[in-house]
Design a protein around this motif. Sequence first.
Motif, mmCIF file in Angstrom:
data_model
loop_
_atom_site.group_PDB
_atom_site.id
_atom_site.type_symbol
_atom_site.label_atom_id
_atom_site.label_comp_id
_atom_site.label_asym_id
_atom_site.label_seq_id
_atom_site.Cartn_x
_atom_site.Cartn_y
_atom_site.Cartn_z
ATOM 1 N N VAL A 43 0.477 7.409 3.627
ATOM 2 C CA VAL A 43 1.882 7.818 3.778
ATOM 3 C C VAL A 43 2.539 7.956 2.409
ATOM 4 C CG1 VAL A 43 4.165 7.050 4.555
ATOM 5 C CG2 VAL A 43 2.204 6.872 6.085
ATOM 6 N N GLY A 44 2.352 6.942 1.563
ATOM 7 C CA GLY A 44 2.959 6.998 0.230
ATOM 8 C C GLY A 44 2.502 8.210 -0.554
ATOM 9 N N LEU A 45 1.211 8.472 -0.518
ATOM 10 C CA LEU A 45 0.686 9.646 -1.229
ATOM 11 C C LEU A 45 1.253 10.938 -0.637
ATOM 12 C CD1 LEU A 45 -3.018 8.508 -1.628
ATOM 13 C CD2 LEU A 45 -1.551 9.220 -3.517
ATOM 14 N N THR A 46 1.300 10.995 0.684
ATOM 15 C CA THR A 46 1.753 12.234 1.339
ATOM 16 C C THR A 46 3.217 12.528 1.033
ATOM 17 O OG1 THR A 46 0.151 11.919 3.132
ATOM 18 C CG2 THR A 46 2.002 13.397 3.562
ATOM 19 N N VAL A 47 4.074 11.533 1.186
ATOM 20 C CA VAL A 47 5.506 11.795 0.976
ATOM 21 C C VAL A 47 5.814 12.051 -0.496
ATOM 22 C CG1 VAL A 47 6.209 10.516 3.024
ATOM 23 C CG2 VAL A 47 6.180 9.363 0.803
ATOM 24 N N ALA A 48 4.898 11.618 -1.372
ATOM 25 C CA ALA A 48 5.097 11.872 -2.803
ATOM 26 C C ALA A 48 4.387 13.143 -3.255
ATOM 27 C CB ALA A 48 4.624 10.674 -3.624
ATOM 28 N N GLY A 49 3.885 13.926 -2.302
ATOM 29 C CA GLY A 49 3.419 15.261 -2.643
ATOM 30 C C GLY A 49 1.923 15.460 -2.752
ATOM 31 N N SER A 50 1.127 14.454 -2.448
ATOM 32 C CA SER A 50 -0.325 14.594 -2.535
ATOM 33 C C SER A 50 -0.922 14.940 -1.168
ATOM 34 C CB SER A 50 -0.954 13.313 -3.082
ATOM 35 O OG SER A 50 -0.551 13.092 -4.416
ATOM 36 N N VAL B 108 4.305 10.730 10.027
ATOM 37 C CA VAL B 108 3.777 11.376 8.820
ATOM 38 C C VAL B 108 2.392 11.939 9.145
ATOM 39 C CG1 VAL B 108 2.980 10.992 6.455
ATOM 40 C CG2 VAL B 108 5.093 9.918 7.261
ATOM 41 N N HIS C 122 -6.811 13.053 -2.899
ATOM 42 C CA HIS C 122 -7.240 11.652 -2.957
ATOM 43 C C HIS C 122 -8.027 11.317 -1.697
ATOM 44 C CE1 HIS C 122 -3.593 11.846 -5.442
ATOM 45 N NE2 HIS C 122 -4.059 10.811 -6.110
ATOM 46 N N PRO D 173 0.806 -1.225 0.000
ATOM 47 C CA PRO D 173 0.000 0.000 0.000
ATOM 48 C C PRO D 173 0.842 1.279 0.000
ATOM 49 C CG PRO D 173 -0.904 -1.567 1.561
ATOM 50 C CD PRO D 173 0.397 -2.144 1.089
ATOM 51 N N LEU D 174 1.936 1.298 0.758
ATOM 52 C CA LEU D 174 2.771 2.506 0.780
ATOM 53 C C LEU D 174 3.335 2.775 -0.618
ATOM 54 C CD1 LEU D 174 5.201 3.622 3.530
ATOM 55 C CD2 LEU D 174 5.942 3.718 1.160
ATOM 56 N N PRO E 54 -0.732 3.205 5.469
ATOM 57 C CA PRO E 54 0.516 3.285 4.689
ATOM 58 C C PRO E 54 0.293 3.851 3.284
ATOM 59 C CG PRO E 54 -0.146 0.989 5.019
ATOM 60 C CD PRO E 54 -1.011 1.816 5.902
ATOM 61 N N LEU E 55 -0.877 3.610 2.720
ATOM 62 C CA LEU E 55 -1.163 4.201 1.408
ATOM 63 C C LEU E 55 -1.193 5.733 1.507
ATOM 64 C CD1 LEU E 55 -3.665 2.552 -1.045
ATOM 65 C CD2 LEU E 55 -3.001 4.931 -1.265
ATOM 66 N N GLN F 286 -9.120 11.549 -7.388
ATOM 67 C CA GLN F 286 -9.104 10.092 -7.362
ATOM 68 C C GLN F 286 -9.627 9.543 -6.048
ATOM 69 O OE1 GLN F 286 -5.452 8.370 -8.689
ATOM 70 N NE2 GLN F 286 -6.198 6.288 -8.509
ATOM 71 N N GLY G 233 0.745 4.140 -2.917
ATOM 72 C CA GLY G 233 0.519 5.576 -2.728
ATOM 73 C C GLY G 233 1.522 6.418 -3.502
ATOM 74 N N VAL G 234 2.778 6.020 -3.435
ATOM 75 C CA VAL G 234 3.810 6.745 -4.193
ATOM 76 C C VAL G 234 3.535 6.648 -5.685
ATOM 77 C CG1 VAL G 234 6.276 6.868 -4.725
ATOM 78 C CG2 VAL G 234 5.543 6.383 -2.387
ATOM 79 N N GLN H 80 11.129 11.446 1.382
ATOM 80 C CA GLN H 80 10.235 12.511 0.915
ATOM 81 C C GLN H 80 11.026 13.578 0.156
ATOM 82 O OE1 GLN H 80 7.854 14.214 4.044
ATOM 83 N NE2 GLN H 80 6.455 15.177 2.605
ATOM 84 N N VAL I 83 -9.429 6.166 -3.895
ATOM 85 C CA VAL I 83 -8.616 4.963 -3.798
ATOM 86 C C VAL I 83 -9.331 4.005 -2.856
ATOM 87 C CG1 VAL I 83 -6.350 3.991 -3.338
ATOM 88 C CG2 VAL I 83 -6.550 6.378 -4.103
#
Lengths: 191, 156
Positions: free
Chosen positions: B55-62, B89, B18, A53-54, B52-53, B40, A57-58, A185, B42
């Motif tokens: 987290v991924g979106l946040t650290v990648a700028g969303s 995060v 998102h 999932p992480l 964790p999803l 979007q 997200g990226v 990040q 999700v």
Amino acid sequence: MMNVRESLEVLSRVRGSDDVVVTNQGSARIWPLVSQHPNDFQYNPSTMGGAIPLALGVAIAQPNREVVVVSGDGALLMSLGSLVSVIGSGCQNLTIIVLENGIYEVTGGQRTPASGTALDFSTIASGVGFTNAHTFDDLAAWSRHAELMFETQGPRFVNLKVGPADRQDLQTPAEVAAEQIHRFQTALANH
Amino acid sequence: MFTGAEIVAVLKEMEITHVIWVPDSEMGKWEPELDAALAQMVRVCREGEAWPLAVGLTVAGSRPLVMMQTTGLFESGDALRHVVYDLEVPVYGLIGARNWLKPEIQDSAAAYAEPLMKAWGVDFIVIDQANQAQGLKAHYSSCREAGIPGFALMAE
């Protein structure tokens, strides 16, 4: 059955300089021995099942960048539904690599519930909707596939049948999680 | 609590990119408007995926928003612990508090919603009035500014 470190060395050779690699559990301890890259995120300590999932997200946030996530089979079993979430998201830039050894390696090698069963992760992935799902138990075959892997349509699923890791390779100390995610990040912002 | 149009309006003001969700029967009514209005949706299979999803979106700028019911919050506790206390995060969750507005119904999910938030030691608000949409926006903004995770318990 492959040597797990050698199988990861294949990935380190073919990953692009802009690609993200998220590792988890055992692979998070071995990956730093074969790769040192700003776009690497060793998701350790972690929540088992959280790496896919992480990484998803990226991948969703940065659709022009290839994202690779390496998961153990035990972690994937804790979050099999995440394969469905990946397909449902419509993302095309995510590659899931599973290291299948049939055991919970970081806790000492206890068998997973799938150990000794006929479970086939690639079949599950195909059934979920991964049109690009493969299993390898031979290093040469995995290497040949990997060379061209990123030229194929994603999302991709690769199941690597590996043996137990060298215990020494599992001793790599984990970075402080918050410091590591901050560094990650920063790297992602330079896209 | 809110109509789909109302929630979409405030999420636009919050600049949410998102929505990650496992819907419940109240938030689920918003699906058509959310689908039509947001960049979007999700959809995850299990609440433990959501954090964790995010987290991924946040650290990648969303700028994601997690939506789930209290039952899902309970289920996803370890994922949330890791995100809040290890990764640190600043995720944000809108949590549907099942049966909060129905005290005549004995529901442990309602009884333990607020105590759980307090036990986690996280920053949260309770939304129990239909005119509190702007309170959601204000709390989200203050948590972002402080760089901390935040949660809104939405009474159902």
